[in-house]
Design a protein around this motif. Structure first.
Motif, PDB file in Angstrom:
ATOM      1  N   VAL A 216      49.749  46.478  36.814  1.00  0.00           N
ATOM      2  CA  VAL A 216      48.391  46.816  37.267  1.00  0.00           C
ATOM      3  C   VAL A 216      47.429  45.678  36.950  1.00  0.00           C
ATOM      4  O   VAL A 216      47.279  45.288  35.788  1.00  0.00           O
ATOM      5  CB  VAL A 216      47.893  48.108  36.576  1.00  0.00           C
ATOM      6  CG1 VAL A 216      46.502  48.471  37.078  1.00  0.00           C
ATOM      7  CG2 VAL A 216      48.869  49.252  36.777  1.00  0.00           C
ATOM      8  N   SER A 217      46.769  45.136  37.978  1.00  0.00           N
ATOM      9  CA  SER A 217      45.706  44.142  37.779  1.00  0.00           C
ATOM     10  C   SER A 217      44.351  44.825  37.933  1.00  0.00           C
ATOM     11  O   SER A 217      44.192  45.699  38.784  1.00  0.00           O
ATOM     12  CB  SER A 217      45.812  43.020  38.814  1.00  0.00           C
ATOM     13  OG  SER A 217      47.008  42.311  38.681  1.00  0.00           O
ATOM     14  N   SER A 218      43.392  44.391  37.119  1.00  0.00           N
ATOM     15  CA  SER A 218      42.060  45.004  37.182  1.00  0.00           C
ATOM     16  C   SER A 218      40.986  43.968  36.901  1.00  0.00           C
ATOM     17  O   SER A 218      41.268  42.870  36.409  1.00  0.00           O
ATOM     18  CB  SER A 218      41.957  46.178  36.201  1.00  0.00           C
ATOM     19  OG  SER A 218      42.336  45.770  34.905  1.00  0.00           O
ATOM     20  N   LEU A 219      39.731  44.335  37.200  1.00  0.00           N
ATOM     21  CA  LEU A 219      38.630  43.372  37.142  1.00  0.00           C
ATOM     22  C   LEU A 219      38.089  43.112  35.740  1.00  0.00           C
ATOM     23  O   LEU A 219      37.011  42.537  35.599  1.00  0.00           O
ATOM     24  CB  LEU A 219      37.494  43.826  38.071  1.00  0.00           C
ATOM     25  CG  LEU A 219      37.799  43.727  39.571  1.00  0.00           C
ATOM     26  CD1 LEU A 219      36.589  44.129  40.391  1.00  0.00           C
ATOM     27  CD2 LEU A 219      38.252  42.319  39.954  1.00  0.00           C
ATOM     28  N   ASP A 220      38.824  43.494  34.695  1.00  0.00           N
ATOM     29  CA  ASP A 220      38.468  43.059  33.348  1.00  0.00           C
ATOM     30  C   ASP A 220      39.269  41.820  32.961  1.00  0.00           C
ATOM     31  O   ASP A 220      39.261  41.406  31.797  1.00  0.00           O
ATOM     32  CB  ASP A 220      38.687  44.179  32.327  1.00  0.00           C
ATOM     33  CG  ASP A 220      40.135  44.629  32.263  1.00  0.00           C
ATOM     34  OD1 ASP A 220      40.880  44.376  33.225  1.00  0.00           O
ATOM     35  OD2 ASP A 220      40.522  45.238  31.252  1.00  0.00           O
ATOM     36  N   ALA A 236      50.486  43.547  27.915  1.00  0.00           N
ATOM     37  CA  ALA A 236      49.288  43.098  28.632  1.00  0.00           C
ATOM     38  C   ALA A 236      49.346  41.587  28.785  1.00  0.00           C
ATOM     39  O   ALA A 236      49.815  40.875  27.895  1.00  0.00           O
ATOM     40  CB  ALA A 236      48.024  43.507  27.878  1.00  0.00           C
ATOM     41  N   PHE A 237      48.857  41.114  29.912  1.00  0.00           N
ATOM     42  CA  PHE A 237      48.874  39.681  30.214  1.00  0.00           C
ATOM     43  C   PHE A 237      47.458  39.243  30.563  1.00  0.00           C
ATOM     44  O   PHE A 237      46.704  39.969  31.198  1.00  0.00           O
ATOM     45  CB  PHE A 237      49.803  39.400  31.399  1.00  0.00           C
ATOM     46  CG  PHE A 237      51.161  40.040  31.265  1.00  0.00           C
ATOM     47  CD1 PHE A 237      52.194  39.411  30.608  1.00  0.00           C
ATOM     48  CD2 PHE A 237      51.385  41.307  31.800  1.00  0.00           C
ATOM     49  CE1 PHE A 237      53.437  40.016  30.479  1.00  0.00           C
ATOM     50  CE2 PHE A 237      52.626  41.919  31.689  1.00  0.00           C
ATOM     51  CZ  PHE A 237      53.654  41.265  31.020  1.00  0.00           C
ATOM     52  N   GLY A 238      47.106  38.006  30.174  1.00  0.00           N
ATOM     53  CA  GLY A 238      45.771  37.496  30.439  1.00  0.00           C
ATOM     54  C   GLY A 238      44.770  38.021  29.421  1.00  0.00           C
ATOM     55  O   GLY A 238      45.091  38.829  28.551  1.00  0.00           O
ATOM     56  N   GLY A 239      43.523  37.534  29.518  1.00  0.00           N
ATOM     57  CA  GLY A 239      42.463  37.986  28.622  1.00  0.00           C
ATOM     58  C   GLY A 239      42.696  37.626  27.175  1.00  0.00           C
ATOM     59  O   GLY A 239      42.220  38.305  26.274  1.00  0.00           O
ATOM     60  N   ASP A 240      43.428  36.539  26.935  1.00  0.00           N
ATOM     61  CA  ASP A 240      43.786  36.162  25.573  1.00  0.00           C
ATOM     62  C   ASP A 240      42.758  35.174  25.022  1.00  0.00           C
ATOM     63  O   ASP A 240      42.662  34.035  25.469  1.00  0.00           O
ATOM     64  CB  ASP A 240      45.187  35.539  25.555  1.00  0.00           C
ATOM     65  CG  ASP A 240      45.726  35.330  24.144  1.00  0.00           C
ATOM     66  OD1 ASP A 240      46.909  35.019  24.028  1.00  0.00           O
ATOM     67  OD2 ASP A 240      44.946  35.483  23.182  1.00  0.00           O
ATOM     68  N   ASP A 241      41.992  35.614  24.031  1.00  0.00           N
ATOM     69  CA  ASP A 241      40.966  34.738  23.438  1.00  0.00           C
ATOM     70  C   ASP A 241      41.576  33.539  22.736  1.00  0.00           C
ATOM     71  O   ASP A 241      40.949  32.490  22.606  1.00  0.00           O
ATOM     72  CB  ASP A 241      40.098  35.535  22.449  1.00  0.00           C
ATOM     73  CG  ASP A 241      39.317  36.623  23.154  1.00  0.00           C
ATOM     74  OD1 ASP A 241      39.015  36.436  24.344  1.00  0.00           O
ATOM     75  OD2 ASP A 241      39.032  37.660  22.521  1.00  0.00           O
ATOM     76  N   LEU A 252      41.488  34.372  34.901  1.00  0.00           N
ATOM     77  CA  LEU A 252      40.204  35.014  35.195  1.00  0.00           C
ATOM     78  C   LEU A 252      40.317  35.872  36.449  1.00  0.00           C
ATOM     79  O   LEU A 252      40.874  35.451  37.463  1.00  0.00           O
ATOM     80  CB  LEU A 252      39.112  33.957  35.419  1.00  0.00           C
ATOM     81  CG  LEU A 252      38.626  33.182  34.191  1.00  0.00           C
ATOM     82  CD1 LEU A 252      37.714  32.043  34.613  1.00  0.00           C
ATOM     83  CD2 LEU A 252      37.897  34.101  33.223  1.00  0.00           C
ATOM     84  N   ASN A 253      39.794  37.077  36.369  1.00  0.00           N
ATOM     85  CA  ASN A 253      39.690  37.965  37.520  1.00  0.00           C
ATOM     86  C   ASN A 253      38.570  38.962  37.244  1.00  0.00           C
ATOM     87  O   ASN A 253      38.774  39.979  36.613  1.00  0.00           O
ATOM     88  CB  ASN A 253      41.016  38.680  37.784  1.00  0.00           C
ATOM     89  CG  ASN A 253      41.003  39.566  39.018  1.00  0.00           C
ATOM     90  OD1 ASN A 253      41.815  40.452  39.169  1.00  0.00           O
ATOM     91  ND2 ASN A 253      40.067  39.325  39.929  1.00  0.00           N
ATOM     92  N   ALA A 275      38.385  30.788  39.964  1.00  0.00           N
ATOM     93  CA  ALA A 275      37.803  29.673  39.213  1.00  0.00           C
ATOM     94  C   ALA A 275      36.685  30.197  38.323  1.00  0.00           C
ATOM     95  O   ALA A 275      36.043  31.201  38.635  1.00  0.00           O
ATOM     96  CB  ALA A 275      37.259  28.625  40.176  1.00  0.00           C
ATOM     97  N   ALA A 276      36.453  29.522  37.201  1.00  0.00           N
ATOM     98  CA  ALA A 276      35.458  29.979  36.230  1.00  0.00           C
ATOM     99  C   ALA A 276      34.054  30.004  36.830  1.00  0.00           C
ATOM    100  O   ALA A 276      33.252  30.885  36.522  1.00  0.00           O
ATOM    101  CB  ALA A 276      35.491  29.084  34.990  1.00  0.00           C
ATOM    102  N   ASP A 277      33.753  29.029  37.692  1.00  0.00           N
ATOM    103  CA  ASP A 277      32.405  28.969  38.288  1.00  0.00           C
ATOM    104  C   ASP A 277      32.471  29.294  39.780  1.00  0.00           C
ATOM    105  O   ASP A 277      31.873  28.624  40.612  1.00  0.00           O
ATOM    106  CB  ASP A 277      31.769  27.593  38.055  1.00  0.00           C
ATOM    107  CG  ASP A 277      32.688  26.459  38.482  1.00  0.00           C
ATOM    108  OD1 ASP A 277      33.810  26.746  38.956  1.00  0.00           O
ATOM    109  OD2 ASP A 277      32.291  25.289  38.351  1.00  0.00           O
TER     110      ASP A 277
END
Length: 337
Positions: A216-220, A236-241, A252-253, A275-277
């Motif tokens: 599941v991908s989501s906008l967080d 969980a994948f991504g969002g790793d500080d 980023l999503n 992209a970040a920007d």
């Protein structure tokens, strides 16, 4: 458990056939010789996935093998039948199109949705059913063998856009993701639905091959792998500080519909990003495609999408060829092997 080989990251082919952002890319059914791409330029293109010559340089294709033009608005999703004879497409014109690949024309157009259609899949024996998910919050099931203009069933549980669908034939189920922050899995034999609450708009759902997990991908900015039976978070994948602290690129999503898939026999999770920007006109950063090891959650590859590419909205994996394709916002499709 699937084994993890070296992830293919060599850019071998760039398709420059579209004149607008590419929203969806899918390989033809086995053995996956071709790709079908759908764009905001309203066209669907059929192209060879891999270049015919084995050169060390990146091959470029500027003309597709076939163009399919009937949509009046952006094409948002495409699904191919198992026999490669037909495909179905959806988009901003609220219709569901069924195409004959060889004839290059539509054989059916269903008009039951009241808003743009975001997702489409084949289902049923012999791909006799087409399933569509729409911003009108409904999922419709259409009978390809009937001349009826009405859906054979409508699923109306979502309270916001149905952004993603995945039909899992072995378990006779449909997984759906919605911007209402919920993943719903419909067991068509039992007539029951299970609901998992993500609490953020869901942009992608994908069942594992064995049907035990759903991606599941989501906008967080996170991708979650859930146990299908109880909704428990497996990984969980991504969002790793920690990645930011190490100065590495972060997945980023936050604003777009980004699709994620299982790859390499289910051993890898593969996803595009923003992209970040992305909202700035003079964008200096670029989007990337990320690959993670399913078992460890570790990022095993980060492949930059190229200068000026602000988003990779869709990726597709071809198991037979061990290659994958990415749909880019600059109108290109890139194939890696």
């Amino acid at each position: 458990m699937p084994s993890l080989g070296r992830f293919p990251n060599r850019h071998v082919h760039t398709l420059k056939t579209h004149h607008g952002p590419v929203n969806t890319v899918t390989f033809s059914s086995y053995p996956g010789t071709y790709v079908l791409t759908g764009s905001s330029d309203r066209a669907i293109h059929l192209s060879r996935a891999l270049p015919s010559s084995n050169s060390n340089s990146v091959a470029e294709t500027i003309q597709p093998i076939q163009r399919y033009e009937a949509h009046g608005y952006s094409v948002l999703d495409i699904a191919v039948s198992a026999d490669n004879a037909r495909f179905t497409s959806v988009g901003g014109d609220r219709q569901v199109f069924l195409w004959d690949v060889e004839q290059g024309s539509t054989v059916r157009r269903w008009t039951g949705h009241l808003s743009r259609v975001e997702a489409v899949q084949f289902a049923g024996e012999g791909d006799s059913v087409v399933v569509s998910g729409s911003a009108d919050t409904t999922i419709n099931l259409w009978d390809t063998k009937s001349n009826s203009t009405k859906p054979i069933q409508s699923l109306t549980d979502a309270t916001d856009t149905v952004s993603s669908l995945h039909v899992h034939a072995p378990t006779h189920s449909i997984a759906s993701g919605s911007y209402d922050g919920k993943v719903r899995i419909y067991d068509l034999r039992m007539g029951q639905a299970t609901v998992d609450v993500i609490a953020h708009p869901v942009t992608s759902v994908r069942c594992s091959a064995d049907g035990h997990a759903v991606l599941v991908s989501s906008l967080d900015g996170r991708i979650r792998m859930l146990d299908r039976t109880n909704g428990k978070l497996l990984k969980a994948f991504g969002g790793d500080d920690q990645i930011e602290r190490l100065g590495q690129q972060r997945y980023l999503n936050k604003s777009l519909r980004i699709r994620s898939v299982f790859a390499q026999g289910g051993a890898v999770v593969l996803a595009g990003s923003e992209a970040a920007d992305i909202e700035k006109k003079q964008s200096t950063s670029q989007a990337s495609v990320f690959a993670w090891d399913v078992l460890s959650g570790e990022n095993i590859a980060t492949i930059a999408a190229g200068d000026g590419v602000k988003a990779v909205s869709c990726v597709s994996w071809n198991e037979k060829g061990g290659c994958w394709a990415s749909a880019c916002a600059d109108g290109t499709v890139k194939v890696y092997s």
